[in-house]
Design a protein around this motif. Structure first.
Motif, PDB file in Angstrom:
ATOM      1  N   TYR A 216      -9.659   6.569   3.463  1.00 61.47           N
ATOM      2  CA  TYR A 216      -9.052   7.622   4.453  1.00 61.47           C
ATOM      3  C   TYR A 216      -7.850   6.971   4.895  1.00 61.47           C
ATOM      4  CZ  TYR A 216      -9.146  11.137   8.203  1.00 61.47           C
ATOM      5  OH  TYR A 216      -8.946  12.365   8.718  1.00 61.47           O
ATOM      6  N   LEU A 217      -6.759   7.805   4.563  1.00 63.34           N
ATOM      7  CA  LEU A 217      -5.212   7.519   4.634  1.00 63.34           C
ATOM      8  C   LEU A 217      -5.028   7.028   6.117  1.00 63.34           C
ATOM      9  CD1 LEU A 217      -2.634   6.989   3.169  1.00 63.34           C
ATOM     10  CD2 LEU A 217      -2.272   9.506   3.659  1.00 63.34           C
ATOM     11  N   PRO A 218      -5.307   7.658   7.225  1.00 66.20           N
ATOM     12  CA  PRO A 218      -4.775   7.223   8.549  1.00 66.20           C
ATOM     13  C   PRO A 218      -5.387   5.636   8.915  1.00 66.20           C
ATOM     14  CG  PRO A 218      -5.522   9.491   8.550  1.00 66.20           C
ATOM     15  CD  PRO A 218      -6.057   8.982   7.188  1.00 66.20           C
ATOM     16  N   VAL A 219      -6.562   5.429   8.277  1.00 66.05           N
ATOM     17  CA  VAL A 219      -7.014   4.113   8.561  1.00 66.05           C
ATOM     18  C   VAL A 219      -5.778   2.902   8.058  1.00 66.05           C
ATOM     19  CG1 VAL A 219      -8.434   2.131   7.691  1.00 66.05           C
ATOM     20  CG2 VAL A 219      -9.508   4.453   7.957  1.00 66.05           C
ATOM     21  N   LEU A 220      -4.694   3.316   7.475  1.00 61.17           N
ATOM     22  CA  LEU A 220      -3.678   2.475   7.071  1.00 61.17           C
ATOM     23  C   LEU A 220      -2.858   2.076   8.318  1.00 61.17           C
ATOM     24  CD1 LEU A 220      -2.084   3.754   3.489  1.00 61.17           C
ATOM     25  CD2 LEU A 220      -3.063   1.571   4.138  1.00 61.17           C
ATOM     26  N   TRP A 221      -2.913   2.971   9.275  1.00 63.23           N
ATOM     27  CA  TRP A 221      -2.105   2.748  10.618  1.00 63.23           C
ATOM     28  C   TRP A 221      -3.003   1.421  11.199  1.00 63.23           C
ATOM     29  CZ3 TRP A 221       2.571   4.043  11.191  1.00 63.23           C
ATOM     30  CH2 TRP A 221       2.781   5.503  10.303  1.00 63.23           C
ATOM     31  N   CYS A 222      -4.070   1.530  11.507  1.00 63.57           N
ATOM     32  CA  CYS A 222      -5.022   0.563  11.976  1.00 63.57           C
ATOM     33  C   CYS A 222      -4.638  -0.785  11.371  1.00 63.57           C
ATOM     34  CB  CYS A 222      -6.376   0.951  12.122  1.00 63.57           C
ATOM     35  SG  CYS A 222      -6.778   2.135  13.040  1.00 63.57           S
ATOM     36  N   LEU A 223      -4.624  -0.866  10.030  1.00 62.02           N
ATOM     37  CA  LEU A 223      -4.493  -1.874   9.057  1.00 62.02           C
ATOM     38  C   LEU A 223      -3.037  -2.441   9.474  1.00 62.02           C
ATOM     39  CD1 LEU A 223      -5.140  -3.980   7.159  1.00 62.02           C
ATOM     40  CD2 LEU A 223      -4.297  -2.256   5.306  1.00 62.02           C
TER      41      LEU A 223
ATOM     42  N   VAL B 170       0.982 -16.939  -2.954  1.00 60.83           N
ATOM     43  CA  VAL B 170       0.933 -15.941  -3.853  1.00 60.83           C
ATOM     44  C   VAL B 170      -0.566 -15.121  -3.666  1.00 60.83           C
ATOM     45  CG1 VAL B 170       0.532 -15.463  -6.445  1.00 60.83           C
ATOM     46  CG2 VAL B 170       2.470 -16.640  -5.669  1.00 60.83           C
ATOM     47  N   LEU B 171      -1.599 -15.986  -3.362  1.00 62.85           N
ATOM     48  CA  LEU B 171      -2.778 -15.550  -3.242  1.00 62.85           C
ATOM     49  C   LEU B 171      -2.835 -14.544  -1.957  1.00 62.85           C
ATOM     50  CD1 LEU B 171      -5.346 -18.617  -3.956  1.00 62.85           C
ATOM     51  CD2 LEU B 171      -4.986 -16.451  -5.317  1.00 62.85           C
ATOM     52  N   GLY B 172      -2.344 -14.968  -0.864  1.00 58.24           N
ATOM     53  CA  GLY B 172      -2.167 -14.343   0.290  1.00 58.24           C
ATOM     54  C   GLY B 172      -1.550 -12.828  -0.070  1.00 58.24           C
ATOM     55  N   LEU B 173      -0.369 -12.902  -0.633  1.00 52.88           N
ATOM     56  CA  LEU B 173       0.290 -11.735  -0.910  1.00 52.88           C
ATOM     57  C   LEU B 173      -0.527 -10.713  -1.826  1.00 52.88           C
ATOM     58  CD1 LEU B 173       3.998 -12.972  -1.581  1.00 52.88           C
ATOM     59  CD2 LEU B 173       2.920 -11.797   0.389  1.00 52.88           C
ATOM     60  N   LEU B 174      -1.408 -11.332  -2.641  1.00 49.58           N
ATOM     61  CA  LEU B 174      -2.095 -10.355  -3.689  1.00 49.58           C
ATOM     62  C   LEU B 174      -3.281  -9.638  -2.867  1.00 49.58           C
ATOM     63  CD1 LEU B 174      -2.498 -12.767  -6.722  1.00 49.58           C
ATOM     64  CD2 LEU B 174      -1.373 -10.716  -6.541  1.00 49.58           C
ATOM     65  N   THR B 175      -3.567 -10.105  -1.674  1.00 44.16           N
ATOM     66  CA  THR B 175      -4.337  -9.559  -0.867  1.00 44.16           C
ATOM     67  C   THR B 175      -4.008  -8.311  -0.162  1.00 44.16           C
ATOM     68  OG1 THR B 175      -4.378 -10.992   1.116  1.00 44.16           O
ATOM     69  CG2 THR B 175      -5.967 -11.409  -0.656  1.00 44.16           C
ATOM     70  N   LEU B 176      -2.747  -8.124   0.350  1.00 44.91           N
ATOM     71  CA  LEU B 176      -1.860  -7.264   0.935  1.00 44.91           C
ATOM     72  C   LEU B 176      -2.048  -5.904   0.263  1.00 44.91           C
ATOM     73  CD1 LEU B 176       1.497  -8.895   1.961  1.00 44.91           C
ATOM     74  CD2 LEU B 176      -0.651  -8.581   3.419  1.00 44.91           C
ATOM     75  N   PRO B 177      -1.827  -5.535  -1.095  1.00 45.28           N
ATOM     76  CA  PRO B 177      -1.886  -4.502  -1.793  1.00 45.28           C
ATOM     77  C   PRO B 177      -3.625  -4.011  -1.705  1.00 45.28           C
ATOM     78  CG  PRO B 177      -1.106  -5.915  -3.355  1.00 45.28           C
ATOM     79  CD  PRO B 177      -1.071  -6.650  -2.057  1.00 45.28           C
ATOM     80  N   MET B 178      -4.237  -5.106  -1.975  1.00 41.26           N
ATOM     81  CA  MET B 178      -5.869  -4.900  -2.261  1.00 41.26           C
ATOM     82  C   MET B 178      -6.357  -4.294  -1.013  1.00 41.26           C
ATOM     83  SD  MET B 178      -8.784  -7.682  -3.151  1.00 41.26           S
ATOM     84  CE  MET B 178      -8.531  -8.690  -1.356  1.00 41.26           C
ATOM     85  N   ALA B 179      -5.824  -4.709   0.231  1.00 40.07           N
ATOM     86  CA  ALA B 179      -6.464  -4.385   1.541  1.00 40.07           C
ATOM     87  C   ALA B 179      -5.760  -2.902   1.799  1.00 40.07           C
ATOM     88  CB  ALA B 179      -5.928  -5.041   2.716  1.00 40.07           C
ATOM     89  N   ALA B 180      -4.463  -2.554   1.588  1.00 39.10           N
ATOM     90  CA  ALA B 180      -3.817  -1.247   1.596  1.00 39.10           C
ATOM     91  C   ALA B 180      -4.608  -0.377   0.785  1.00 39.10           C
ATOM     92  CB  ALA B 180      -2.360  -1.478   1.413  1.00 39.10           C
ATOM     93  N   ALA B 181      -5.013  -0.615  -0.362  1.00 36.06           N
ATOM     94  CA  ALA B 181      -5.550   0.233  -1.483  1.00 36.06           C
ATOM     95  C   ALA B 181      -7.131   0.554  -1.057  1.00 36.06           C
ATOM     96  CB  ALA B 181      -5.605  -0.402  -2.901  1.00 36.06           C
ATOM     97  N   ALA B 182      -7.783  -0.253  -0.615  1.00 33.94           N
ATOM     98  CA  ALA B 182      -9.065  -0.113   0.159  1.00 33.94           C
ATOM     99  C   ALA B 182      -8.770   0.787   1.205  1.00 33.94           C
ATOM    100  CB  ALA B 182      -9.600  -1.379   0.794  1.00 33.94           C
ATOM    101  N   ALA B 183      -8.107   0.780   2.215  1.00 36.43           N
ATOM    102  CA  ALA B 183      -7.718   1.704   3.224  1.00 36.43           C
ATOM    103  C   ALA B 183      -7.352   3.013   2.874  1.00 36.43           C
ATOM    104  CB  ALA B 183      -6.836   1.175   4.410  1.00 36.43           C
ATOM    105  N   TRP B 184      -6.534   3.205   1.838  1.00 41.39           N
ATOM    106  CA  TRP B 184      -6.059   4.243   1.153  1.00 41.39           C
ATOM    107  C   TRP B 184      -7.312   4.887   0.596  1.00 41.39           C
ATOM    108  CZ3 TRP B 184      -0.602   5.811   0.622  1.00 41.39           C
ATOM    109  CH2 TRP B 184      -0.526   7.213  -0.118  1.00 41.39           C
TER     110      TRP B 184
ATOM    111  N   VAL C  94     -15.410  -0.940   1.895  1.00 46.31           N
ATOM    112  CA  VAL C  94     -14.356  -0.875   2.188  1.00 46.31           C
ATOM    113  C   VAL C  94     -14.011  -1.816   3.305  1.00 46.31           C
ATOM    114  CG1 VAL C  94     -12.398   0.364   3.452  1.00 46.31           C
ATOM    115  CG2 VAL C  94     -13.450   1.301   1.391  1.00 46.31           C
ATOM    116  N   GLY C  95     -15.063  -1.659   4.254  1.00 44.57           N
ATOM    117  CA  GLY C  95     -15.043  -2.771   5.411  1.00 44.57           C
ATOM    118  C   GLY C  95     -14.893  -4.442   5.134  1.00 44.57           C
ATOM    119  N   PHE C  96     -15.987  -4.600   3.944  1.00 43.24           N
ATOM    120  CA  PHE C  96     -15.972  -5.978   3.815  1.00 43.24           C
ATOM    121  C   PHE C  96     -14.825  -6.335   3.104  1.00 43.24           C
ATOM    122  CE2 PHE C  96     -17.342  -9.032   0.461  1.00 43.24           C
ATOM    123  CZ  PHE C  96     -17.853  -9.884   1.141  1.00 43.24           C
ATOM    124  N   VAL C  97     -14.085  -5.478   2.017  1.00 40.43           N
ATOM    125  CA  VAL C  97     -12.972  -5.810   1.375  1.00 40.43           C
ATOM    126  C   VAL C  97     -11.984  -6.067   2.486  1.00 40.43           C
ATOM    127  CG1 VAL C  97     -11.133  -4.962  -0.077  1.00 40.43           C
ATOM    128  CG2 VAL C  97     -13.232  -4.702  -0.624  1.00 40.43           C
TER     129      VAL C  97
END
Length: 303
Positions: A113-120, A96-110, A51-54
């Motif tokens: 551990y859900l509260p990690v999303l606040w730091c993201l 488009v490539l940049g936007l695709l990484t947004l849900p990918m990062a959010a999904a990894a944090a989710w 998750v950290g690497f992603v």
């Protein structure tokens, strides 16, 4: 060329995976390891490191995409050889490539551990502000030191996110984690200044470099001072994690080539010396994270 072929060339020029992947792999893993070591807790399971690497890869690519749009006019006028101005890829394709990484990062944090999303979210807010130059682009660019500080502030925020993968589920961060966050900020300055110490023949009108701003000698001295400050925070982190004197020894040994590279650049700021400064800055940062993250476990054992 096919889209994949064009994107492969784009990454080699603007987000080189052969350099970025090893650095971010060490950076993300070291952040988690330091957080656990400073709090005297066992390491989290292997999925935390994935998750950290992603998250690290996604965020640094998002920073690159934001730079493409923030610097679009300057690139068009002064650096037409770059991929977007010369037509290798379109702004829409990169976006488009940049936007695709947004849900990918959010999904990894989710997933972790859900509260990690606040730091993201905090990192994304600062990145958006950086991209907009905090609403005062002309004023900020006229103050290069403040510009540097405001943009490098994202580094400890990213590290706060990466360390939160360990400390949020565990109930809280170690009191001395600030030493590692400060190390990240200074290392950001080491990288940023180091990559903008150019040779006279490579300077481009309209492109800001620290060698042009401060002069070659002064710029190299300021860069070396950042390396010294980075060394101080590295040693502080080392003592806090139980590897203090060994960190002093290996850090001092690693500092020597930095000093030699800076001295060589001051004596003769050639294109070769420019490339050496860029490379040594990256190697120093790689060394710092590897030492802070892994050395205490190597001498004290993993739990």
């Amino acid at each position: 060329m096919t889209l994949l072929a064009r994107l492969w060339i784009y990454q080699s020029e603007r987000f080189p995976l052969k350099k970025t992947v090893p650095l971010l792999l060490v950076f993300s893993a070291a952040s988690i390891c330091v957080s656990a070591r400073l709090a005297d807790r066992p390491l989290p399971e292997w999925s935390a490191f994935v998750v950290g690497f992603v998250l690290a890869m996604a965020l640094f690519f998002q920073m690159r995409v934001c730079d493409e749009f923030k610097d679009a006019e300057d690139d068009r006028r002064y650096r037409p050889e770059r991929p977007i101005p010369r037509g290798l890829v379109s702004p829409a394709e990169v976006l488009v490539l940049g936007l695709l990484t947004l849900p990918m990062a959010a999904a990894a944090a989710w997933f972790w551990y859900l509260p990690v999303l606040w730091c993201l979210f905090l990192v994304w807010v600062w990145l958006a502000a950086m991209t907009a130059e905090f609403g005062v682009p002309t004023w900020l660019k006229a103050r290069p030191v403040l510009y540097l500080v405001s943009h490098m502030a994202i580094m400890p925020l990213i590290d706060l996110l990466l360390t939160s993968i360990e400390w949020l589920p565990a109930g809280g961060a170690a009191s001395k984690l600030w030493l590692f966050l400060a190390l990240s900020f200074v290392n950001g300055c080491v990288l940023e200044i180091g990559r903008k110490l150019w040779s006279p023949e490579n300077e481009i009108d309209g492109v800001d470099t620290y060698s042009d701003l401060w002069g070659y000698r002064r710029a190299a001295i300021i860069w070396l001072c950042c390396v010294v400050l980075s060394f101080v925070f590295l040693v502080g982190t080392g003592f806090a994690s139980g590897a203090g004197w060994l960190t002093v020894l290996v850090g001092a040994a690693a500092f020597v080539p930095c000093g030699l590279a800076a001295r060589s650049y001051v004596k003769a700021p050639t294109p070769k010396a420019q490339d050496r400064m860029d490379a040594i800055a990256g190697l120093w940062v790689f060394f710092c994270y590897a030492t802070a993250g892994f050395l205490p476990f190597l001498i004290g054992g993993f739990r």
